[in-house]
Design a protein around this motif. Structure first.
Motif, mmCIF file in Angstrom:
data_model
loop_
_atom_site.group_PDB
_atom_site.id
_atom_site.type_symbol
_atom_site.label_atom_id
_atom_site.label_comp_id
_atom_site.label_asym_id
_atom_site.label_seq_id
_atom_site.Cartn_x
_atom_site.Cartn_y
_atom_site.Cartn_z
ATOM 1 N N PHE A 1 0.822 -1.207 0.000
ATOM 2 C CA PHE A 1 0.000 0.000 0.000
ATOM 3 C C PHE A 1 0.856 1.258 0.000
ATOM 4 C CE2 PHE A 1 -3.121 2.993 1.911
ATOM 5 C CZ PHE A 1 -4.131 2.829 0.967
ATOM 6 N N LEU A 2 2.138 1.114 0.297
ATOM 7 C CA LEU A 2 3.057 2.246 0.208
ATOM 8 C C LEU A 2 3.100 2.819 -1.201
ATOM 9 C CD1 LEU A 2 6.001 0.835 2.363
ATOM 10 C CD2 LEU A 2 4.531 2.774 2.962
ATOM 11 N N HIS A 3 2.848 1.974 -2.211
ATOM 12 C CA HIS A 3 2.800 2.469 -3.585
ATOM 13 C C HIS A 3 1.633 3.429 -3.782
ATOM 14 C CE1 HIS A 3 5.940 0.013 -5.470
ATOM 15 N NE2 HIS A 3 5.525 -0.995 -4.723
ATOM 16 N N VAL A 4 0.556 3.216 -3.016
ATOM 17 C CA VAL A 4 -0.618 4.081 -3.132
ATOM 18 C C VAL A 4 -0.387 5.399 -2.395
ATOM 19 C CG1 VAL A 4 -3.074 4.328 -2.578
ATOM 20 C CG2 VAL A 4 -2.187 2.130 -3.387
ATOM 21 N N ILE A 5 0.044 5.312 -1.140
ATOM 22 C CA ILE A 5 0.129 6.528 -0.338
ATOM 23 C C ILE A 5 1.373 7.356 -0.640
ATOM 24 C CG2 ILE A 5 -1.317 5.676 1.530
ATOM 25 C CD1 ILE A 5 1.119 4.881 3.064
ATOM 26 N N ASN A 6 2.304 6.778 -1.393
ATOM 27 C CA ASN A 6 3.496 7.549 -1.747
ATOM 28 C C ASN A 6 3.879 7.274 -3.198
ATOM 29 O OD1 ASN A 6 5.531 9.375 -1.076
ATOM 30 N ND2 ASN A 6 7.007 7.743 -0.779
ATOM 31 N N PRO A 7 3.011 7.616 -4.153
ATOM 32 C CA PRO A 7 3.300 7.328 -5.561
ATOM 33 C C PRO A 7 4.514 8.108 -6.051
ATOM 34 C CG PRO A 7 1.452 8.830 -5.386
ATOM 35 C CD PRO A 7 1.774 8.389 -3.983
ATOM 36 N N ALA A 8 5.309 7.467 -6.896
ATOM 37 C CA ALA A 8 6.499 8.109 -7.473
ATOM 38 C C ALA A 8 7.355 8.738 -6.393
ATOM 39 C CB ALA A 8 6.081 9.157 -8.514
ATOM 40 N N PHE B 1 -1.541 14.165 -4.137
ATOM 41 C CA PHE B 1 -2.839 13.628 -3.747
ATOM 42 C C PHE B 1 -3.566 13.038 -4.962
ATOM 43 C CE2 PHE B 1 -3.053 16.947 -0.099
ATOM 44 C CZ PHE B 1 -2.091 16.229 0.602
ATOM 45 N N LYS B 2 -3.439 13.701 -6.109
ATOM 46 C CA LYS B 2 -4.051 13.158 -7.322
ATOM 47 C C LYS B 2 -3.368 11.848 -7.716
ATOM 48 C CE LYS B 2 -5.742 17.521 -9.221
ATOM 49 N NZ LYS B 2 -5.591 18.574 -10.267
ATOM 50 N N GLY B 3 -2.058 11.772 -7.487
ATOM 51 C CA GLY B 3 -1.343 10.535 -7.752
ATOM 52 C C GLY B 3 -1.794 9.403 -6.849
ATOM 53 N N VAL B 4 -2.057 9.720 -5.585
ATOM 54 C CA VAL B 4 -2.582 8.724 -4.647
ATOM 55 C C VAL B 4 -3.925 8.202 -5.140
ATOM 56 C CG1 VAL B 4 -3.494 8.394 -2.315
ATOM 57 C CG2 VAL B 4 -1.360 9.645 -2.642
ATOM 58 N N ALA B 5 -4.798 9.114 -5.561
ATOM 59 C CA ALA B 5 -6.127 8.717 -6.035
ATOM 60 C C ALA B 5 -6.023 7.795 -7.252
ATOM 61 C CB ALA B 5 -6.947 9.959 -6.375
ATOM 62 N N LEU B 6 -5.138 8.130 -8.191
ATOM 63 C CA LEU B 6 -4.984 7.317 -9.393
ATOM 64 C C LEU B 6 -4.418 5.936 -9.073
ATOM 65 C CD1 LEU B 6 -3.604 10.026 -11.866
ATOM 66 C CD2 LEU B 6 -5.853 8.911 -11.950
ATOM 67 N N LYS B 7 -3.425 5.883 -8.190
ATOM 68 C CA LYS B 7 -2.823 4.599 -7.839
ATOM 69 C C LYS B 7 -3.810 3.722 -7.080
ATOM 70 C CE LYS B 7 0.775 1.943 -8.054
ATOM 71 N NZ LYS B 7 1.302 1.478 -9.341
ATOM 72 N N HIS C 1 -10.249 15.077 0.279
ATOM 73 C CA HIS C 1 -11.038 15.653 -0.811
ATOM 74 C C HIS C 1 -10.548 15.148 -2.176
ATOM 75 C CE1 HIS C 1 -13.330 18.650 -3.057
ATOM 76 N NE2 HIS C 1 -12.215 18.963 -3.700
ATOM 77 N N GLN C 2 -9.242 15.047 -2.345
ATOM 78 C CA GLN C 2 -8.676 14.619 -3.620
ATOM 79 C C GLN C 2 -8.747 13.103 -3.815
ATOM 80 O OE1 GLN C 2 -7.686 16.341 -6.130
ATOM 81 N NE2 GLN C 2 -6.767 18.273 -5.529
ATOM 82 N N THR C 3 -8.455 12.356 -2.759
ATOM 83 C CA THR C 3 -8.347 10.897 -2.909
ATOM 84 C C THR C 3 -9.682 10.187 -2.771
ATOM 85 O OG1 THR C 3 -7.891 10.523 -0.556
ATOM 86 C CG2 THR C 3 -6.000 10.967 -1.992
ATOM 87 N N ARG C 4 -10.603 10.761 -1.993
ATOM 88 C CA ARG C 4 -11.936 10.202 -1.717
ATOM 89 C C ARG C 4 -11.882 8.884 -0.972
ATOM 90 N NH1 ARG C 4 -14.196 14.821 -1.967
ATOM 91 N NH2 ARG C 4 -15.945 13.607 -1.144
ATOM 92 N N PHE C 5 -10.874 8.680 -0.153
ATOM 93 C CA PHE C 5 -10.845 7.492 0.700
ATOM 94 C C PHE C 5 -9.994 7.775 1.935
ATOM 95 C CE2 PHE C 5 -6.860 6.725 -1.619
ATOM 96 C CZ PHE C 5 -6.023 6.234 -0.619
ATOM 97 N N ASN C 6 -10.223 6.948 2.964
ATOM 98 C CA ASN C 6 -9.414 7.014 4.180
ATOM 99 C C ASN C 6 -9.184 5.605 4.702
ATOM 100 O OD1 ASN C 6 -8.042 7.924 6.455
ATOM 101 N ND2 ASN C 6 -9.915 8.184 7.640
ATOM 102 N N THR C 7 -7.961 5.317 5.076
ATOM 103 C CA THR C 7 -7.634 4.015 5.658
ATOM 104 C C THR C 7 -6.922 4.162 6.996
ATOM 105 O OG1 THR C 7 -6.561 1.882 5.197
ATOM 106 C CG2 THR C 7 -5.436 3.862 4.427
ATOM 107 N N GLU C 8 -7.032 5.363 7.588
ATOM 108 C CA GLU C 8 -6.405 5.641 8.883
ATOM 109 C C GLU C 8 -7.485 5.959 9.905
ATOM 110 O OE1 GLU C 8 -3.162 8.430 8.741
ATOM 111 O OE2 GLU C 8 -2.797 7.996 6.621
#
Length: 408
Positions: free
Chosen positions: A44-51, A64-70, A136-143
């Motif tokens: 999940f680190l790939h999602v919360i820290n893309p590139a 944040f947009k990168g997180v949403a896309l991943k 707002h950007q990602t539309r999800f929360n896992t914390e």
């Protein structure tokens, strides 16, 4: 009354859960982060820290947009699956020394605003705004926010019974923890749990004050979307007796131009000082403090026992506040505990030798060891609408990112 709801979770596919979930991003060193990202494509680190290689040069908006896309990539590739209907979950974390069990649910933003979900920590507005923008950007929360409820024999018995059923997941992690998740999906169980919490007048935030405040701000900003998920935020509800509370110890970079002898003389105005030499001494009760200075340990005992017993507010009786009021501010001239660069913090989960090493290494001049607060102190602070000093508590359990996702 406390209002909780089941939610339609997104969670890892069963065969990938141990690969997907991760510790909090901030827990990883740069070397660890690089290693996990390089060898584990499902982390999940790939999602919360893309590139991540370029993340330090990327704006928050683009990150944040990168997180949403991943995140959408992970869903599209079947790494995540979406539940068919709303459920509650029971989650257990076991280590060699501790075991924690709680309930994953949505808790009410209205309850937070109306102080039925009580707070004991202040928030930094920029952090609240930043996490609100992230949501707002990602539309999800896992914390999830860690929230305590009063111990209940009835609820404990119900949880124990449900834990006898087959879990959704049971897996081990590289830090030698075992994580187990059960789904609560029958209508009768869901109704029973909702009704049980309706009889609880107040809940208490243990950890996650910024996250809950961000949820409130997000609903205010996005209310035009008419999204009922915005009325709740992801929480991990746990019995008061099941949380583990550690202290945060303090290390200070200098003695504010005092010599060692002058500093000890100043301390003696409010404390009885006992030299412990090389004994790794830490306090065993309130009103006592450990200190490491110039290669030696000391035991400090606050002289004004009457102050502790009856004359002070619950806030002023806190050891962290006593240390600030009698040492950090008047002697060492430490101002704002949140942003004064002369002070740093080491959690009580770390051995005392960490404080010794920090001082012996020359970066810090003195270290103070505190006795941890308990849940009753935290509740008393919250009930009085008071705020604990920054970095007063380090509380477990810590949730595993990517295990359960609440979409907004």
């Amino acid at each position: 009354m406390a209002k909780i709801i089941p939610f339609k979770a997104v969670r890892p596919a069963e065969d990938k859960v141990s690969l997907v979930t991760c510790r909090n991003y901030d827990d990883y060193s740069q070397a660890e982060l690089a290693a996990w990202l390089n060898f584990n494509p499902y982390s999940f680190l790939h999602v919360i820290n893309p590139a991540y290689v370029h993340s330090h040069t990327t704006s928050w908006d683009k990150r944040f947009k990168g997180v949403a896309l991943k995140y959408q990539d992970f869903k599209r590739e079947g790494v995540f699956v979406t539940e068919e209907k709303p459920n509650f979950y029971i989650y257990e974390i076991k280590s060699k020394t501790n075991s924690f069990t709680g309930i994953l649910a949505g808790t009410s933003v209205d309850d937070y605003q109306n102080n039925h979900i009580k707070k004991h920590e202040d928030t930094l507005q920029y952090r609240v705004e930043l996490f609100k923008d992230y949501l707002h950007q990602t539309r999800f929360n896992t914390e999830p926010v860690l929230i305590t409820y009063p111990d209940s024999v009835e609820l404990n018995t119900w949880i124990s019974l449900k834990k006898k059923s087959k879990p959704l997941y049971s897996f081990s992690t590289t830090n030698k923890e075992t994580h187990t998740l059960w789904k609560i999906d029958t209508e009768s169980d869901i109704d029973w749990l909702v009704q049980h919490f309706e009889n609880i007048p107040n809940l208490y935030i243990a950890d996650g004050h910024h996250r809950s405040s961000s949820a409130e701000l997000l609903r205010q900003q996005d209310q035009h979307l008419n999204n009922p998920n915005l009325d709740y935020f992801l929480s991990f509800l746990i019995a008061e007796s099941n949380v583990k509370i550690y202290e945060f110890n303090r290390v200070i970079r200098d003695l504010n131009d005092f010599s060692k002898d002058q500093f000890l003389e100043k301390l003696g105005e409010n404390f009885n000082i006992e030299l412990k030499e090389q004994e790794l001494w830490k306090p065993s009760k309130k009103g006592k403090f450990g200190m490491y200075l110039d290669g030696k340990f000391y035991a400090l005992t606050f002289k004004d026992s009457d102050f502790l017993d009856k004359n002070a507010s619950v806030l002023n009786q806190l050891d962290a506040q006593i240390l600030y009021d009698t040492v950090l501010q008047p002697i060492l001239n430490i101002g704002n505990l949140r942003n004064d660069e002369r002070i740093d913090y080491i959690s009580g989960k770390q051995p005392i030798t960490e404080i010794k090493s920090a001082v012996d290494g020359g970066e810090f001049a003195v270290g103070f060891m505190l006795y941890p607060s308990d849940i009753n102190e935290i509740k008393s602070i919250a009930d009085a609408d008071l705020i604990m000093p920054p970095k007063s508590t380090y509380i477990e359990p810590k949730f595993r990112s990517g295990l359960v996702v609440y979409e907004l």
